[in-house]
Design a protein around this motif. Structure first.
Motif, PDB file in Angstrom:
ATOM      1  N   GLU A 145      -4.394  -9.316  13.283  1.00 40.14           N
ATOM      2  CA  GLU A 145      -4.467  -7.903  12.928  1.00 40.14           C
ATOM      3  C   GLU A 145      -3.053  -7.329  12.880  1.00 40.14           C
ATOM      4  OE1 GLU A 145      -7.467  -4.412  14.010  1.00 40.14           O
ATOM      5  OE2 GLU A 145      -6.223  -4.977  15.726  1.00 40.14           O
ATOM      6  N   THR A 146      -2.695  -6.760  11.724  1.00 42.51           N
ATOM      7  CA  THR A 146      -1.334  -6.271  11.523  1.00 42.51           C
ATOM      8  C   THR A 146      -1.352  -4.905  10.836  1.00 42.51           C
ATOM      9  OG1 THR A 146      -0.553  -8.554  11.232  1.00 42.51           O
ATOM     10  CG2 THR A 146       0.922  -6.772  10.512  1.00 42.51           C
ATOM     11  N   TYR A 147      -0.603  -3.970  11.378  1.00 39.24           N
ATOM     12  CA  TYR A 147      -0.463  -2.644  10.784  1.00 39.24           C
ATOM     13  C   TYR A 147       0.739  -2.656   9.839  1.00 39.24           C
ATOM     14  CZ  TYR A 147      -3.834  -0.496  13.987  1.00 39.24           C
ATOM     15  OH  TYR A 147      -4.989  -0.138  14.654  1.00 39.24           O
ATOM     16  N   VAL A 148       0.529  -2.239   8.627  1.00 40.56           N
ATOM     17  CA  VAL A 148       1.612  -2.129   7.647  1.00 40.56           C
ATOM     18  C   VAL A 148       1.777  -0.648   7.318  1.00 40.56           C
ATOM     19  CG1 VAL A 148       2.413  -2.735   5.344  1.00 40.56           C
ATOM     20  CG2 VAL A 148       1.102  -4.401   6.688  1.00 40.56           C
ATOM     21  N   HIS A 149       2.868  -0.070   7.767  1.00 43.71           N
ATOM     22  CA  HIS A 149       3.091   1.365   7.581  1.00 43.71           C
ATOM     23  C   HIS A 149       3.698   1.630   6.211  1.00 43.71           C
ATOM     24  CE1 HIS A 149       2.054   2.493  11.719  1.00 43.71           C
ATOM     25  NE2 HIS A 149       2.582   1.328  12.045  1.00 43.71           N
ATOM     26  N   LEU A 150       3.280   2.712   5.617  1.00 41.09           N
ATOM     27  CA  LEU A 150       3.786   3.102   4.307  1.00 41.09           C
ATOM     28  C   LEU A 150       5.051   3.929   4.465  1.00 41.09           C
ATOM     29  CD1 LEU A 150       0.463   4.092   2.492  1.00 41.09           C
ATOM     30  CD2 LEU A 150       1.531   1.834   2.721  1.00 41.09           C
ATOM     31  N   ASP A 151       6.090   3.574   3.719  1.00 44.29           N
ATOM     32  CA  ASP A 151       7.348   4.327   3.792  1.00 44.29           C
ATOM     33  C   ASP A 151       7.129   5.778   3.375  1.00 44.29           C
ATOM     34  OD1 ASP A 151       8.534   1.998   4.548  1.00 44.29           O
ATOM     35  OD2 ASP A 151       9.454   1.568   2.606  1.00 44.29           O
ATOM     36  N   THR A 152       6.286   5.976   2.377  1.00 40.65           N
ATOM     37  CA  THR A 152       5.929   7.322   1.921  1.00 40.65           C
ATOM     38  C   THR A 152       4.423   7.471   1.977  1.00 40.65           C
ATOM     39  OG1 THR A 152       7.827   7.365   0.419  1.00 40.65           O
ATOM     40  CG2 THR A 152       6.070   8.977   0.020  1.00 40.65           C
ATOM     41  N   HIS A 153       3.953   8.444   2.719  1.00 40.01           N
ATOM     42  CA  HIS A 153       2.514   8.659   2.819  1.00 40.01           C
ATOM     43  C   HIS A 153       1.946   9.080   1.464  1.00 40.01           C
ATOM     44  CE1 HIS A 153       2.831   9.513   7.439  1.00 40.01           C
ATOM     45  NE2 HIS A 153       3.191   8.288   7.109  1.00 40.01           N
ATOM     46  N   VAL A 154       0.723   8.659   1.210  1.00 36.14           N
ATOM     47  CA  VAL A 154       0.084   8.940  -0.079  1.00 36.14           C
ATOM     48  C   VAL A 154      -1.092   9.889   0.137  1.00 36.14           C
ATOM     49  CG1 VAL A 154      -1.011   7.958  -2.121  1.00 36.14           C
ATOM     50  CG2 VAL A 154       0.718   6.633  -0.882  1.00 36.14           C
ATOM     51  N   PRO A 155      -1.086  11.062  -0.494  1.00 32.34           N
ATOM     52  CA  PRO A 155      -2.232  11.970  -0.357  1.00 32.34           C
ATOM     53  C   PRO A 155      -3.524  11.310  -0.853  1.00 32.34           C
ATOM     54  CG  PRO A 155      -0.365  13.112  -1.336  1.00 32.34           C
ATOM     55  CD  PRO A 155      -0.017  11.653  -1.320  1.00 32.34           C
TER      56      PRO A 155
END
Length: 564
Positions: A509-519
């Motif tokens: 299980e791995t969390y991949v964070h987005l550099d820019t959040h997407v609405p």
């Protein structure tokens, strides 16, 4: 006041009346009645100015009248107090005249936006202004115009209805503007421009307005003709029902004029095109679902468009929906990635069942991360309502789930007396470890929210081939989650596919964070346009639009035309 000053004031009045007439001729946006009334209003206000003291608009009587009229409206009272009770509308100059004209012209356009003209009672406002005979009357007229301005501004900008009051599962936070700030902003620029930019400036809203006008014309002309009485029609069929089908397809624009009386290739192609545009299986056969859609009246389609316009106003955020955003349209069973109003990616989706507690809610949020190889934390409602009864019957049931205590420790099935617990007292959590058979599949897309709704993969791929896809507990399942992930990651990874699979292949299980959040906007539209301006209609799967239309009707919205 000297006679030559009096004459100069009257010259200004008549000059302004001539300018009013010129504007009317050039724009053709205002009725003759309103132009005449506006000219008369200008005359009345000028006479009041002439008959009063030089600082009449700032007199104590004027201020007291404004304070009294605005007292029950905190925002209005605060606004006028902050400006020293300066007039917005009842100024005797070109600025005041332009503001009055801009307001009344905007009021003339409300029905174009699917808003009820009676709600704004233009005639009563006009009478209030025309009947003003002294400074105190002028103060009351000033506040009356500000009240009308605020009502019109909010309705055009962010909608007539409060969505959650109509449908509890619409959890949308409507982006209402500050009322005092709206009045202040109005005074800083061109009043006509201000009203032109109130309604959503999205391409979707503009296309819906155009569709509304076209449908109003069609309804006024009698609609699309006789409905098709058959239960089903196939290629090769003949008879009156085929003729009715042909005629409706011609009037709807799916085929050229024809005299054929048989279900030939032309009709088959037209039916297929109709099915594609209405989210139906495009097999060219006019089955029950297809004929139901074909028989929907022009008036009912017009209602869908008017509701869609109201819904678009609820999404009229100051900064727009986002240059890149995700649209999940529940009625279309789809999820799309949009970049500057262009569809970059689309996939089929499964939405919540049409049952209490399982219908997918509507709201907006921001996608912050994705989880590859996710653990499924079984929602408590599912754990106690669906799974606890099975565990009571057989402690070893649901072997794919871990039973976890409050400390996060896995509990042995043999040591837990499930029969001793009720839905209220059940002390455990249920979790499913990462695996290809995980209920969430191999990836989920998170926009943390209090409704516990997200987008995710699923091992049950068979559901995506169905026409109506309402089977989940509320979350949105995606048919092509990997491709969806590649597109989301494309803004931050040189090789998004490789980056995704390198993580997937670990099995962890791995969390991949987005550099820019997407609405993310979870919407519900039974009428939605595409980039070419074609409006596509969908079924009211949860019955929400019917409730919204009823609420709009109660608020005074009507079709003002013969049903067809």
């Amino acid at each position: 006041m000297h006679d030559h000053n009096r004459a100069g004031s009257f010259d200004r009045v008549f000059s302004n009346r001539q300018k009013d007439a010129q504007v009317k001729a050039e724009t053709q946006k205002t009725s003759a009645t309103v132009v005449i009334a506006l000219a008369f209003l200008t005359l009345v206000l000028s006479l009041l100015y002439l008959l009063s003291q030089p600082a009449a608009a700032q007199s104590m009587a004027y201020k007291q009248a404004i304070a009294e009229a605005a007292a029950k409206d905190r925002d209005l009272a605060g606004f006028y107090q902050s400006t020293g009770y300066s007039p917005v509308w009842t100024r005797d100059d070109a600025i005041g005249q332009a503001r009055r004209q801009a307001l009344f012209r905007a009021l003339e356009t409300v029905e174009m936006h699917g808003l009820p003209a009676a709600r704004y009672d233009t005639q009563t406002l006009m009478t209030t202004l025309q009947d003003a005979r002294n400074t105190r009357d002028l103060g009351f007229a000033e506040v009356a115009m500000s009240k009308m301005f605020l009502r019109l501004s909010r309705d055009m900008q962010t909608g007539l209805l409060t969505p959650g009051d109509v449908v509890s599962n619409i959890k949308r936070e409507v982006p209402y503007r500050d009322r005092q700030a709206s009045l202040a902003k109005f005074q800083t620029g061109d009043p006509f421009d201000y009203f032109r930019t109130l309604a959503p400036q999205s391409n979707e809203y503009a296309r819906l307005m155009k569709a509304k006008l076209q449908l109003e014309t069609r309804v006024a002309e009698g609609g699309w003709g006789e409905k098709v009485s058959a239960k089903s029609l196939k290629p090769g069929a003949t008879g009156p029902s085929v003729v009715a089908l042909r005629n409706r397809l011609v009037r709807k624009g799916f085929m050229p004029r024809s005299v054929t009386q048989s279900y030939d290739r032309g009709i088959e192609a037209a039916v297929r095109s109709f099915q594609e545009q209405h989210g139906l299986e495009p097999d060219g056969i006019a089955n029950k679902a297809t004929l139901q859609a074909i028989n929907v009246s022009a008036a009912d389609r017009l209602k869908s468009v008017i509701v869609a316009m109201e819904r678009e106003r609820w999404l009229n955020f100051p900064g727009g929906k986002g240059e890149r955003h995700i649209l999940v349209n529940l009625t279309d069973f789809s999820a799309r990635i949009m970049d500057n109003d262009h569809e970059t990616f689309r996939t089929r989706a499964v939405i919540g069942m049409h049952k209490d507690g399982r219908r997918s809610p509507e709201f907006s949020d921001e996608m912050e991360h994705m989880v590859i190889n996710p653990t499924w934390h079984v929602p408590r409602s599912i754990a106690v309502k669906e799974y606890l009864p099975k565990l009571r019957a057989n402690p070893n049931a649901l072997g794919h789930l871990r039973v976890v205590n409050s400390k996060g420790q896995t509990v042995s099935r043999g040591s837990a007396n499930f029969a001793a617990y009720s839905a209220r007292t059940f002390p455990f959590a249920l979790k499913q470890p990462p695996s290809p058979r995980n209920a969430l599949g191999l990836v989920k897309f998170m926009f943390p929210n209090k409704y516990n709704i997200y987008l995710h993969d699923t091992p049950h791929k068979d559901l995506f081939s169905r026409e109506v896809r309402a089977y989940s507990h509320g979350c949105i399942r995606l048919a092509d989650p990997f491709d969806f992930a590649y597109e989301i990651l494309s803004k931050q990874e040189a090789d998004p596919k490789a980056a995704f699979h390198n993580t997937l292949d670990t099995g962890k299980e791995t969390y991949v964070h987005l550099d820019t959040h997407v609405p993310v906007h979870i919407i519900y539209r039974t009428a939605v346009s595409d980039a070419k301006g074609v409006v596509r209609f969908r079924s009211d799967v949860y019955g929400r639009d019917a409730k919204i239309w009823s609420a709009l009707e109660r608020a005074g919205v009507s079709l003002n035309a013969v049903q067809g």
